[in-house]
Scaffold this motif. Structure first.
Motif, short mmCIF file in Angstrom:
data_model
loop_
_atom_site.label_atom_id
_atom_site.label_comp_id
_atom_site.label_asym_id
_atom_site.label_seq_id
_atom_site.Cartn_x
_atom_site.Cartn_y
_atom_site.Cartn_z
N TYR A 15 -8.59 76.96 45.29
CA TYR A 15 -8.83 75.87 46.24
C TYR A 15 -9.64 74.80 45.50
O TYR A 15 -10.65 75.11 44.86
N GLU A 53 -17.87 71.02 53.17
CA GLU A 53 -17.42 72.08 52.26
C GLU A 53 -18.58 72.51 51.36
O GLU A 53 -19.39 71.67 50.96
N ASP A 54 -18.62 73.79 51.06
CA ASP A 54 -19.59 74.30 50.08
C ASP A 54 -18.97 75.50 49.39
O ASP A 54 -17.78 75.79 49.60
N ILE A 56 -19.21 78.58 49.94
CA ILE A 56 -18.69 79.59 50.87
C ILE A 56 -17.33 79.17 51.41
O ILE A 56 -16.37 79.95 51.40
N THR A 57 -17.21 77.92 51.86
CA THR A 57 -15.92 77.51 52.47
C THR A 57 -14.79 77.51 51.44
O THR A 57 -13.68 77.94 51.75
N VAL A 60 -13.70 81.06 50.72
CA VAL A 60 -12.84 81.59 51.79
C VAL A 60 -11.42 81.04 51.64
O VAL A 60 -10.44 81.79 51.72
N GLU A 61 -11.30 79.75 51.37
CA GLU A 61 -9.97 79.15 51.24
C GLU A 61 -9.20 79.78 50.07
O GLU A 61 -8.02 80.10 50.19
N ARG A 64 -8.20 83.39 50.94
CA ARG A 64 -7.09 83.44 51.91
C ARG A 64 -5.76 83.25 51.18
O ARG A 64 -4.76 83.91 51.48
N PRO A 88 -24.88 78.80 48.81
CA PRO A 88 -25.62 77.96 49.76
C PRO A 88 -26.97 78.54 50.19
O PRO A 88 -27.89 77.79 50.49
N TYR A 89 -27.07 79.85 50.22
CA TYR A 89 -28.34 80.48 50.56
C TYR A 89 -28.98 81.07 49.30
O TYR A 89 -28.28 81.65 48.47
N ILE A 97 -20.05 86.63 54.16
CA ILE A 97 -19.32 85.64 54.98
C ILE A 97 -17.85 85.60 54.55
O ILE A 97 -16.95 85.57 55.38
N GLU A 100 -16.22 88.76 55.87
CA GLU A 100 -16.02 88.70 57.34
C GLU A 100 -14.88 87.75 57.68
O GLU A 100 -14.03 88.04 58.54
N ALA A 101 -14.83 86.60 57.01
CA ALA A 101 -13.81 85.59 57.31
C ALA A 101 -12.41 86.08 56.96
O ALA A 101 -11.43 85.62 57.53
N ARG A 103 -11.62 89.31 57.26
CA ARG A 103 -11.48 90.56 58.03
C ARG A 103 -11.47 91.78 57.11
O ARG A 103 -10.75 92.75 57.34
N THR A 105 -14.45 93.26 56.34
CA THR A 105 -15.58 94.05 56.82
C THR A 105 -15.10 95.08 57.85
O THR A 105 -14.06 94.89 58.46
#
Lengths: 351, 138
Positions: A15, A53-54, A56-57, A60-61, A64, A88-89, A97, A100-101, A103, A105
């Motif tokens: 991405y 966007e960061d 994490i996002t 995830v992209e 996916r 980010p953290y 995250i 989880e995003a 699925r 987990t």
């Protein structure tokens, strides 16, 4: 061939955010000769994340896309590692995250990795070890960054954003991982202290004793241990802080530039840090043929290099066209000027 | 959004988890436990495909607190392929790009952030379908 021998990549996804800024535009602000900077780095423009966007996002992209390409059941993914230097953290994992995003987990291990620009390839090695030892069925290794360069610093011309996710397993493998090894020393060429907004670096020190020493040593070592030479590889991929370094490395090792050029996305998106060598690998996987071989060597400041040898299988043909290619992301872009760039990268503080 | 509330909604936010009535086949987003049509209870969870079309939209210039740095942005009602409608932000679009009936797909983005030290909320927004190849001629 046993399942252990067949372990490798079963799917990959990238991405890249759609925004770009040209090197000349950054040079214009700081009174530098844009054409000379562009030519010196071999970089035309770099990617910039959207305001929402960061790391994490974009992780995830990319993941996916990888899961869609492999057509893997998320329940089979039992390890998630996200390598980045821009989580980010400071405390709170990116990987939970992302898991989880997708699925994945709760029955999975997950962790964030940090090793400058090679944290993503360290994740590949961890997944490889766990799949080979039958501790997990499939592992997800991500390299992702929304990197920051100090305004007017040399890094500002290239520090960019992008993500690449690899699924490592031993069923329906599209590229076997035949061998991997690393070369690591304590070399402080680039760092960011806790709480500091921007990284610092050792200028020219980042070249010879850092990037070149580690990448070349790792490449020579893996070729020695596998009794291979540049002629045995159809493509070679290196970490891409700019175009100059990987091209020079290829020349020093005896690879013709035609074998490294297909991976050089840095010209169009800049240095995506932890994603850099992995996006270069994805660009090659997008165009490669079965039975071709790839040598990849990442580099992370601090310093270390992870080297990999991949062999492509017939399976790859079944997975093409399912998700966007690297070129698709390179082609879709929108330019920003320096003012919008500072807004997107949070350099303007609004209280 | 409070931390516990975001946490309770994470699967809806992260992967469009709603529910489906096993008896009459009706879909719900957000999910619910009892069907409004046939009164069946204990509806099962359903992951929506993440594709749909724009039912209506508006460009926002006067946003609520916390969204000032993103204006103008497009707020839309998207009708999912399975039927339910949801309110969402459209991303990867500029003014003039959006029209009613436009096919869209799931995108994972930051929703909000409680300052520099608070929790960050992530979740779905929508973008043109087949991104980043949506502008290419078929």
């Amino acid at each position: 061939m046993t399942k252990k021998d067949k372990t490798g990549i079963i799917g990959y996804g990238v991405y890249i955010p759609r925004f770009r800024i040209k090197v000349e535009e950054i040079a214009r602000i700081w009174g530098q000769p844009g054409e000379a900077v562009k030519k010196g780095l071999g970089v035309l423009e770099k990617s910039i994340p959207d305001m929402d966007e960061d790391t994490i996002t974009i992780s995830v992209e990319a993941s996916r896309n990888a899961i869609k390409m492999a057509n893997t059941n998320p329940d089979d993914i039992e390890a998630v590692y996200v390598g980045s230097e821009s989580h980010p953290y400071a405390v709170k994992p990116t990987a939970t995250i992302v898991a989880e995003a997708n699925r994945i987990t709760p029955v999975t291990t997950a962790a964030d990795l940090e090793f400058a620009c090679k944290a993503g390839t360290a994740g590949i090695q961890m997944c490889l070890g766990m799949v080979k030892s039958n501790q997990i069925k499939v592992g997800l290794a991500i390299g992702a960054d929304c990197s920051q360069g100090r305004p007017s610093d040399a890094l500002e011309y290239t520090a960019s954003a992008g993500a690449c996710a690899l699924l490592i397993g031993n069923e329906n493998v599209i590229a076997t991982i035949d061998h991997t090894e690393s070369y690591t020393t304590d070399t402080p060429d680039f760092w960011r202290r806790e709480g500091a907004t921007y990284p610092s670096h050792g200028g020219r020190f980042t070249g010879e004793p850092a990037y070149f020493r580690h990448v070349i040593s790792a490449a020579k070592s893996i070729m020695k241990h596998t009794n291979t030479s540049p002629d045995d590889f159809d493509y070679v991929v290196f970490h891409e802080p700019n175009s100059k370094f990987p091209l020079a490395t290829a020349k020093m090792l005896g690879f013709p530039k035609e074998k490294v050029e297909p991976s050089l996305t840095v010209k169009y998106i800049g240095n995506t840090y932890s994603a850099s060598s992995m996006i270069g690998l994805a660009a090659v996987l997008d165009i490669i043929k079965p039975d071709d071989r790839i040598l990849m060597v990442s580099y992370g400041s601090g310093s270390g290099s992870d080297a990999f040898i991949f062999t492509i299988t017939d399976e790859i043909e079944k997975h093409r066209g399912l998700v966007p290619t690297v070129q698709n992301y390179l082609d879709h872009k929108q330019y920003l000027d320096y003012a919008f760039y500072t807004k997107h990268r949070g350099k303007i503080k609004i209280h | 959004m409070s931390v516990p509330r975001t946490w309770r909604n994470r699967r809806a936010l992260y992967s469009l988890e709603g529910s489906k009535c096993q008896k009459c086949g009706k879909y719900y987003f957000p999910g619910r436990t009892r069907c409004l049509d046939c009164n069946t209870s204990g509806l099962e969870n359903h992951n929506f495909s993440g594709t749909g079309k724009v039912a209506t939209y508006s460009w926002v210039y006067t946003p609520p607190k916390g969204f000032n740095n993103r204006i103008p942005y497009c707020l839309a009602i998207v009708e999912l392929d399975e039927g339910p409608k949801l309110t969402t932000q459209l991303v990867a679009v500029e003014e003039g790009d959006v029209e009613i009936g436009m096919p869209v797909e799931f995108s994972f983005r930051k929703i909000s952030s409680e300052g520099d030290e608070g929790v960050i909320t992530y979740g779905f927004k929508f973008r043109p379908k087949n991104y980043p190849n949506h502008l290419k001629k078929k």
